[in-house]
Structures are given as structure tokens and as C-alpha cells.
Design a protein around this motif. Structure first.
Motif, PDB file in Angstrom:
ATOM      1  N   GLN A   1     -18.422  -1.371   3.573  1.00  0.00           N
ATOM      2  CA  GLN A   1     -19.382  -0.454   4.180  1.00  0.00           C
ATOM      3  C   GLN A   1     -18.648   0.730   4.807  1.00  0.00           C
ATOM      4  OE1 GLN A   1     -21.769  -2.792   6.918  1.00  0.00           O
ATOM      5  NE2 GLN A   1     -23.339  -3.084   5.342  1.00  0.00           N
ATOM      6  N   ALA A   2     -19.359   1.826   4.923  1.00  0.00           N
ATOM      7  CA  ALA A   2     -18.797   2.999   5.579  1.00  0.00           C
ATOM      8  C   ALA A   2     -18.308   2.636   6.975  1.00  0.00           C
ATOM      9  CB  ALA A   2     -19.835   4.102   5.656  1.00  0.00           C
ATOM     10  N   GLY A   3     -17.129   3.150   7.300  1.00  0.00           N
ATOM     11  CA  GLY A   3     -16.504   2.830   8.572  1.00  0.00           C
ATOM     12  C   GLY A   3     -15.557   1.652   8.504  1.00  0.00           C
ATOM     13  N   GLY A   4     -15.593   0.938   7.403  1.00  0.00           N
ATOM     14  CA  GLY A   4     -14.745  -0.224   7.236  1.00  0.00           C
ATOM     15  C   GLY A   4     -13.348   0.123   6.758  1.00  0.00           C
ATOM     16  N   SER A   5     -12.572  -0.920   6.471  1.00  0.00           N
ATOM     17  CA  SER A   5     -11.175  -0.757   6.075  1.00  0.00           C
ATOM     18  C   SER A   5     -10.852  -1.594   4.852  1.00  0.00           C
ATOM     19  CB  SER A   5     -10.241  -1.197   7.217  1.00  0.00           C
ATOM     20  OG  SER A   5     -10.437  -0.413   8.370  1.00  0.00           O
ATOM     21  N   LEU A   6      -9.888  -1.118   4.097  1.00  0.00           N
ATOM     22  CA  LEU A   6      -9.310  -1.860   2.978  1.00  0.00           C
ATOM     23  C   LEU A   6      -7.821  -1.546   2.939  1.00  0.00           C
ATOM     24  CD1 LEU A   6     -11.783  -1.276  -0.011  1.00  0.00           C
ATOM     25  CD2 LEU A   6     -11.324  -3.463   1.119  1.00  0.00           C
ATOM     26  N   ARG A   7      -7.054  -2.468   2.392  1.00  0.00           N
ATOM     27  CA  ARG A   7      -5.643  -2.207   2.155  1.00  0.00           C
ATOM     28  C   ARG A   7      -5.332  -2.445   0.687  1.00  0.00           C
ATOM     29  NH1 ARG A   7      -0.112  -5.028   4.481  1.00  0.00           N
ATOM     30  NH2 ARG A   7      -0.754  -6.678   3.032  1.00  0.00           N
ATOM     31  N   LEU A   8      -4.822  -1.416   0.054  1.00  0.00           N
ATOM     32  CA  LEU A   8      -4.384  -1.518  -1.330  1.00  0.00           C
ATOM     33  C   LEU A   8      -2.895  -1.834  -1.366  1.00  0.00           C
ATOM     34  CD1 LEU A   8      -6.149   1.604  -2.904  1.00  0.00           C
ATOM     35  CD2 LEU A   8      -7.064  -0.697  -2.520  1.00  0.00           C
ATOM     36  N   SER A   9      -2.517  -2.608  -2.366  1.00  0.00           N
ATOM     37  CA  SER A   9      -1.109  -2.935  -2.581  1.00  0.00           C
ATOM     38  C   SER A   9      -0.717  -2.544  -3.998  1.00  0.00           C
ATOM     39  CB  SER A   9      -0.863  -4.433  -2.394  1.00  0.00           C
ATOM     40  OG  SER A   9      -1.211  -4.858  -1.105  1.00  0.00           O
ATOM     41  N   CYS A  10       0.530  -2.151  -4.145  1.00  0.00           N
ATOM     42  CA  CYS A  10       1.074  -1.830  -5.467  1.00  0.00           C
ATOM     43  C   CYS A  10       2.475  -2.406  -5.529  1.00  0.00           C
ATOM     44  CB  CYS A  10       1.098  -0.331  -5.692  1.00  0.00           C
ATOM     45  SG  CYS A  10       1.948   0.178  -7.200  1.00  0.00           S
ATOM     46  N   THR A  11       2.649  -3.361  -6.421  1.00  0.00           N
ATOM     47  CA  THR A  11       3.961  -3.974  -6.605  1.00  0.00           C
ATOM     48  C   THR A  11       4.601  -3.409  -7.858  1.00  0.00           C
ATOM     49  OG1 THR A  11       3.271  -5.979  -5.465  1.00  0.00           O
ATOM     50  CG2 THR A  11       5.206  -6.134  -6.883  1.00  0.00           C
ATOM     51  N   ALA A  12       5.827  -2.939  -7.688  1.00  0.00           N
ATOM     52  CA  ALA A  12       6.539  -2.274  -8.773  1.00  0.00           C
ATOM     53  C   ALA A  12       7.664  -3.141  -9.293  1.00  0.00           C
ATOM     54  CB  ALA A  12       7.106  -0.948  -8.282  1.00  0.00           C
ATOM     55  N   SER A  13       7.850  -3.106 -10.593  1.00  0.00           N
ATOM     56  CA  SER A  13       8.988  -3.781 -11.204  1.00  0.00           C
ATOM     57  C   SER A  13       9.827  -2.737 -11.933  1.00  0.00           C
ATOM     58  CB  SER A  13       8.538  -4.894 -12.150  1.00  0.00           C
ATOM     59  OG  SER A  13       7.708  -4.376 -13.161  1.00  0.00           O
ATOM     60  N   ARG A  14      11.110  -3.071 -12.120  1.00  0.00           N
ATOM     61  CA  ARG A  14      12.060  -2.134 -12.740  1.00  0.00           C
ATOM     62  C   ARG A  14      12.037  -0.802 -11.977  1.00  0.00           C
ATOM     63  NH1 ARG A  14       9.247  -4.223 -17.193  1.00  0.00           N
ATOM     64  NH2 ARG A  14      10.362  -5.864 -18.299  1.00  0.00           N
ATOM     65  N   PHE A  15      12.042  -0.897 -10.676  1.00  0.00           N
ATOM     66  CA  PHE A  15      11.804   0.259  -9.798  1.00  0.00           C
ATOM     67  C   PHE A  15      12.670   0.134  -8.564  1.00  0.00           C
ATOM     68  CE2 PHE A  15       9.260   3.428  -7.608  1.00  0.00           C
ATOM     69  CZ  PHE A  15       9.326   3.042  -6.283  1.00  0.00           C
ATOM     70  N   THR A  16      13.203   1.269  -8.095  1.00  0.00           N
ATOM     71  CA  THR A  16      13.853   1.304  -6.793  1.00  0.00           C
ATOM     72  C   THR A  16      13.341   2.516  -6.020  1.00  0.00           C
ATOM     73  OG1 THR A  16      15.721   2.607  -7.564  1.00  0.00           O
ATOM     74  CG2 THR A  16      15.957   0.208  -7.643  1.00  0.00           C
ATOM     75  N   PHE A  17      13.138   2.349  -4.732  1.00  0.00           N
ATOM     76  CA  PHE A  17      12.638   3.433  -3.904  1.00  0.00           C
ATOM     77  C   PHE A  17      13.635   4.580  -3.815  1.00  0.00           C
ATOM     78  CE2 PHE A  17       8.609   1.992  -2.368  1.00  0.00           C
ATOM     79  CZ  PHE A  17       8.665   0.604  -2.448  1.00  0.00           C
TER      80      PHE A  17
END
Length: 122
Positions: free
Chosen positions: A13-29
Motif C-alpha cells: 500500500q502507499a506509504g509502505g516499504s519494500l526491500r529489493l535484493s540483487c545478488t551478482a555472480s562473476r562480479f566484483t564491486f
């Protein structure tokens, strides 16, 4: 090749929260910038938030500043997008993307996740 897997979308609902995650492979920051784009029906894709590979600096679209926070867990090769105070206009498919910094900044990264739907009801 870098592979990206998103999770965490859903209906809120409007005003609410969510958290998205993204897991990477073969990847370095150290080598790649990583972040989030979104595309709503009938609208162009837009960059939402990124983390730079060079210094870890962050970018936010004006429409999400103060409401969304991007963060990373380098040990888990995972980037998060905490979305608070969600609005109906945040409804979109959210995509994780990675590439050299300039390619994210101009909106043409090579590597994309499959996308996760975020729907915000009024």
C-alpha cells in the motif's frame, strides 16, 4: 559473464516499504558499478539508484531521493534497494543492472537481471 538475480518485489500500500535484493555472480564491486532501473507501463526506463565502482558513491533519481536507499554487502555480492514511503507512481518493474560506471550513468549497462514487479496501491 556477470549474472544478476533480483528478489523482493511485491504489492504494498502507499506509504509502505519494500526491500529489493540483487545478488551478482562473476562480479566484483571494484570492477563494476551496480544499481537499479525501473520501467512502468507506457513509460521509458529510468535509472533509480546506482553505486559507483570507483569510490562507492551513490546516485539517486530526484523522484526517489529521501525515500530510497541503496546499499551493498560486498561479502555476499548483493546490492539492496530499501524503498520507503512508496507511492503509486513507484509502480514498475525494477531491474538490477551492472557495468562500468559510465554505462550505468548513461543508461546502457550490458548486464541485467530478470526484473521484479513492484506494485503500490493507493
Amino acid at each position: 559473464e556477470v549474472q544478476l538475480v533480483e528478489s523482493g518485489g511485491g504489492l504494498v500500500q502507499a506509504g509502505g516499504s519494500l526491500r529489493l535484493s540483487c545478488t551478482a555472480s562473476r562480479f566484483t564491486f571494484d570492477d563494476y558499478a551496480i544499481g537499479w532501473f525501473r520501467q512502468a507501463p507506457g513509460k521509458e526506463r529510468e535509472g533509480v539508484s546506482y553505486i559507483s565502482s570507483s569510490d562507492g558513491s551513490t546516485y539517486y533519481a530526484d523522484s526517489v531521493k529521501g525515500r530510497f536507499t541503496i546499499s551493498s554487502d560486498n561479502a555476499k555480492n548483493t546490492v539492496y534497494l530499501q524503498m520507503n514511503s512508496l507511492k503509486p507512481e513507484d509502480t514498475a518493474v525494477y531491474y538490477c543492472a551492472a557495468d562500468k560506471d559510465y554505462r550505468l550513468w548513461v543508461g546502457i549497462p550490458h548486464y541485467w537481471g530478470q526484473g521484479t514487479q513492484v506494485t503500490v496501491s493507493s
